[in-house]
Design an enzyme around this catalytic site. Sequence first.
Site, PDB file in Angstrom:
ATOM      1  N   ASN A 209       0.928  -1.202   0.232  1.00 33.03           N
ATOM      2  CA  ASN A 209       0.036  -0.065  -0.167  1.00 33.03           C
ATOM      3  C   ASN A 209       1.034   1.250  -0.141  1.00 33.03           C
ATOM      4  O   ASN A 209       2.175   1.174  -0.108  1.00 33.03           O
ATOM      5  CB  ASN A 209      -1.009   0.038   1.313  1.00 33.03           C
ATOM      6  N   ASP A 278      -3.868  -6.673   5.461  1.00 28.00           N
ATOM      7  CA  ASP A 278      -4.805  -7.916   6.000  1.00 28.00           C
ATOM      8  C   ASP A 278      -4.573  -9.318   5.665  1.00 28.00           C
ATOM      9  O   ASP A 278      -5.056 -10.144   6.184  1.00 28.00           O
ATOM     10  CB  ASP A 278      -6.182  -7.238   6.120  1.00 28.00           C
ATOM     11  N   LYS A 288       8.733 -16.354 -11.104  1.00 29.10           N
ATOM     12  CA  LYS A 288       8.385 -15.346 -11.644  1.00 29.10           C
ATOM     13  C   LYS A 288       7.036 -15.989 -12.762  1.00 29.10           C
ATOM     14  O   LYS A 288       7.095 -16.811 -13.387  1.00 29.10           O
ATOM     15  CB  LYS A 288       9.047 -14.640 -12.489  1.00 29.10           C
ATOM     16  N   ASP A 306      -3.552 -10.031  13.299  1.00 33.97           N
ATOM     17  CA  ASP A 306      -3.774  -8.652  13.764  1.00 33.97           C
ATOM     18  C   ASP A 306      -2.487  -8.505  14.954  1.00 33.97           C
ATOM     19  O   ASP A 306      -2.882  -8.875  15.834  1.00 33.97           O
ATOM     20  CB  ASP A 306      -4.996  -8.439  14.206  1.00 33.97           C
ATOM     21  N   ILE A 307      -1.427  -7.786  14.780  1.00 31.09           N
ATOM     22  CA  ILE A 307      -0.541  -7.531  15.429  1.00 31.09           C
ATOM     23  C   ILE A 307      -1.178  -6.858  16.574  1.00 31.09           C
ATOM     24  O   ILE A 307      -0.903  -7.245  17.837  1.00 31.09           O
ATOM     25  CB  ILE A 307       0.719  -6.947  14.700  1.00 31.09           C
ATOM     26  N   PHE A 323      -4.114   2.898  15.234  1.00 34.04           N
ATOM     27  CA  PHE A 323      -4.374   3.842  14.147  1.00 34.04           C
ATOM     28  C   PHE A 323      -5.435   3.528  13.263  1.00 34.04           C
ATOM     29  O   PHE A 323      -5.653   2.056  13.074  1.00 34.04           O
ATOM     30  CB  PHE A 323      -3.161   4.352  13.128  1.00 34.04           C
TER      31      PHE A 323
HETATM   32  O1  PMT Z   1       3.096   6.248   6.446  1.00 36.86           O
HETATM   33  P1  PMT Z   1       2.406   7.578   6.236  1.00 36.86           P
HETATM   34  O2  PMT Z   1       2.489   7.733   4.755  1.00 36.86           O
HETATM   35  O3  PMT Z   1       2.890   8.779   6.787  1.00 36.86           O
HETATM   36  O4  PMT Z   1       0.691   7.377   6.360  1.00 36.86           O
HETATM   37  C1  PMT Z   1       0.505   7.311   7.669  1.00 36.86           C
HETATM   38  C2  PMT Z   1      -0.841   6.129   7.917  1.00 36.86           C
HETATM   39  C3  PMT Z   1      -2.185   6.787   6.979  1.00 36.86           C
HETATM   40  C4  PMT Z   1      -0.596   4.892   7.272  1.00 36.86           C
HETATM   41  C5  PMT Z   1      -1.112   6.276   9.617  1.00 36.86           C
HETATM   42  O5  PMT Z   1      -1.541   7.250   9.733  1.00 36.86           O
HETATM   43  C6  PMT Z   1      -2.474   5.069   9.799  1.00 36.86           C
HETATM   44  O6  PMT Z   1      -3.549   5.389   9.665  1.00 36.86           O
HETATM   45  N1  PMT Z   1      -1.889   3.990   9.790  1.00 36.86           N
HETATM   46  C7  PMT Z   1      -3.044   2.817  10.024  1.00 36.86           C
HETATM   47  C8  PMT Z   1      -3.418   2.205   8.764  1.00 36.86           C
HETATM   48  C9  PMT Z   1      -4.839   1.489   8.843  1.00 36.86           C
HETATM   49  O7  PMT Z   1      -5.654   1.585   8.162  1.00 36.86           O
HETATM   50  O8  PMT Z   1      -4.652   0.568   9.549  1.00 36.86           O
HETATM   51  P2  PMT Z   1      -5.848  -0.674   9.821  1.00 36.86           P
HETATM   52  O9  PMT Z   1      -7.168   0.135   9.628  1.00 36.86           O
HETATM   53  O10 PMT Z   1      -5.549  -1.593   8.619  1.00 36.86           O
HETATM   54  O11 PMT Z   1      -5.486  -1.174  10.871  1.00 36.86           O
HETATM   55  C10 PMT Z   1      -5.952  -0.711  12.302  1.00 36.86           C
HETATM   56  C11 PMT Z   1      -4.826  -0.807  13.498  1.00 36.86           C
HETATM   57  O12 PMT Z   1      -4.537  -2.215  13.613  1.00 36.86           O
HETATM   58  C12 PMT Z   1      -3.500  -0.114  13.084  1.00 36.86           C
HETATM   59  O13 PMT Z   1      -2.948   0.580  14.222  1.00 36.86           O
HETATM   60  C13 PMT Z   1      -2.691  -1.088  12.439  1.00 36.86           C
HETATM   61  O14 PMT Z   1      -1.218  -0.874  12.365  1.00 36.86           O
HETATM   62  C14 PMT Z   1      -3.048  -2.296  13.298  1.00 36.86           C
HETATM   63  N2  PMT Z   1      -2.917  -3.546  12.420  1.00 36.86           N
HETATM   64  C15 PMT Z   1      -3.848  -3.861  11.363  1.00 36.86           C
HETATM   65  C16 PMT Z   1      -3.596  -5.038  10.664  1.00 36.86           C
HETATM   66  C17 PMT Z   1      -2.925  -6.035  11.115  1.00 36.86           C
HETATM   67  N3  PMT Z   1      -2.882  -7.270  10.670  1.00 36.86           N
HETATM   68  N4  PMT Z   1      -2.192  -5.881  12.091  1.00 36.86           N
HETATM   69  C18 PMT Z   1      -2.163  -4.703  12.773  1.00 36.86           C
HETATM   70  O15 PMT Z   1      -1.378  -4.653  13.729  1.00 36.86           O
END
Ligand code: PMT
Length: 400
Positions: A209, A278, A288, A306-307, A323
């Site tokens: 992404n 995800d 390839k 999910d960490i 986040f």
């Molecule tokens: O890196 P930049 O260009 O500065 O952009 C910053 C950002 C937009 C990436 C950042 O501000 C941000 O929002 N990061 C979270 C992105 C997101 O949408 O995460 P999520 O909704 O997929 O996950 C929610 C939370 O679970 C996040 O804290 C993520 O780190 C965590 N997660 C998600 C999936 C997973 N398998 N393991 C996780 O730990």
Amino acid sequence: MDLEGKRVALGVTGGIAAYKAAELCRLLVKQGASVRVAMSEAAMRFVTPTTFQALSGNPVFTDRWDAGVANGMAHIDFSREAEVLLIAPATADFLAKVANGIADDLLTTLTLARDCPLLVAPAMNRQMWSNPATQRNIATLTGDAVGILGPASGEQACGEIGEGRMLEPAEIVEDVAAHFQPKRLKGRKLLMTAGPTFEAIDPVRGITNLSSGKMGFAIARAARDAGAEVTLVCGPVALPTPRGVTRIDITSALEMHAQVMPRATAHEVFIGVAAVADYRPSKVSEHKTKKDDNPSPVIELAQNPDILADVAALPQPPLCVGFAAETRNLAEYAEKKRRAKKIPLLVGNLIQDGFGGDTNTWILFDDDGQHALEPASKLTLARRLIARIATLLENPHAPH
Ligand code: PMT
């Protein structure tokens, strides 16, 4: 601007790095600082006072006996008005004098007479730096609570390679900004993730992404500036590591999970800033993929762990901050994620605001509800988040 309204006295001593002090002065002003410059006689052999006058917008002190200073006490007035005295470059000779309380010219006199903290950015040949006399002086200065910025290692003006180069101007500005940050996380250990993950399809292709890592790196820097010991587990990004931060590079979500989980309980704070994929391809092709072999391939996906949720579910979890980046319905989706992952604090941002740029717009979600923050630079927001985390560590029920 990270140094908005700060009053910085910049002393320039006579080394070849003096030419970089002009850029340093420019960057300090650009960050909002009001800068007064004083130069040693030797510094003026490398760069002129006119340069600093133009860049700082203020007259430059060059002489202890300056007739233009009404009370004739330039050396006293200079640092009285400053919140920090920064000497860059600081020669071996200057450091030796200051370590021994010698005041025999303008710069050493105003340094001895100062009424504010002192930061020095040493710059000298590697042998001069490693000389026991210099190291003794540095130890004395450290004991006197003088902040030593650098030096860096690398190619020197004399052609030799080693330790003794002045830090780059941008790094010095970063250290000056750090100096002004309250050390509210001193002694605390903070673990965090940043950047995207890359989920391989075959040896050259993958699913990823647009996360640049900028938000996470700004938070790592803000946490470091607040005194925390920071470990940053990050996906593939093209950003320099903030000095003093331990960086662990990973590629996939599984690798990120493997690096985070065994470390999590040894930390007091965990922040998940990474945009973790995800899903990953269930099978990674060894070779390839050829379009002739399969004109319309279907990639089967498996869910990644999910960490953040796994860290929050540990028997003794650190303080977890998550986040959420969404394109719509931010409030609804973000709060849903916070509850699903059982974390006390989640930062919501819109994908169109957050990904890639240098600024962001946040809404914080916690047990008290939503708290919208003004759009700001990623570093400014990072400092706000760190302040909030410090408050929560001190009092988990502190109202926003
Ligand atoms: O890196 P930049 O260009 O500065 O952009 C910053 C950002 C937009 C990436 C950042 O501000 C941000 O929002 N990061 C979270 C992105 C997101 O949408 O995460 P999520 O909704 O997929 O996950 C929610 C939370 O679970 C996040 O804290 C993520 O780190 C965590 N997660 C998600 C999936 C997973 N398998 N393991 C996780 O730990």
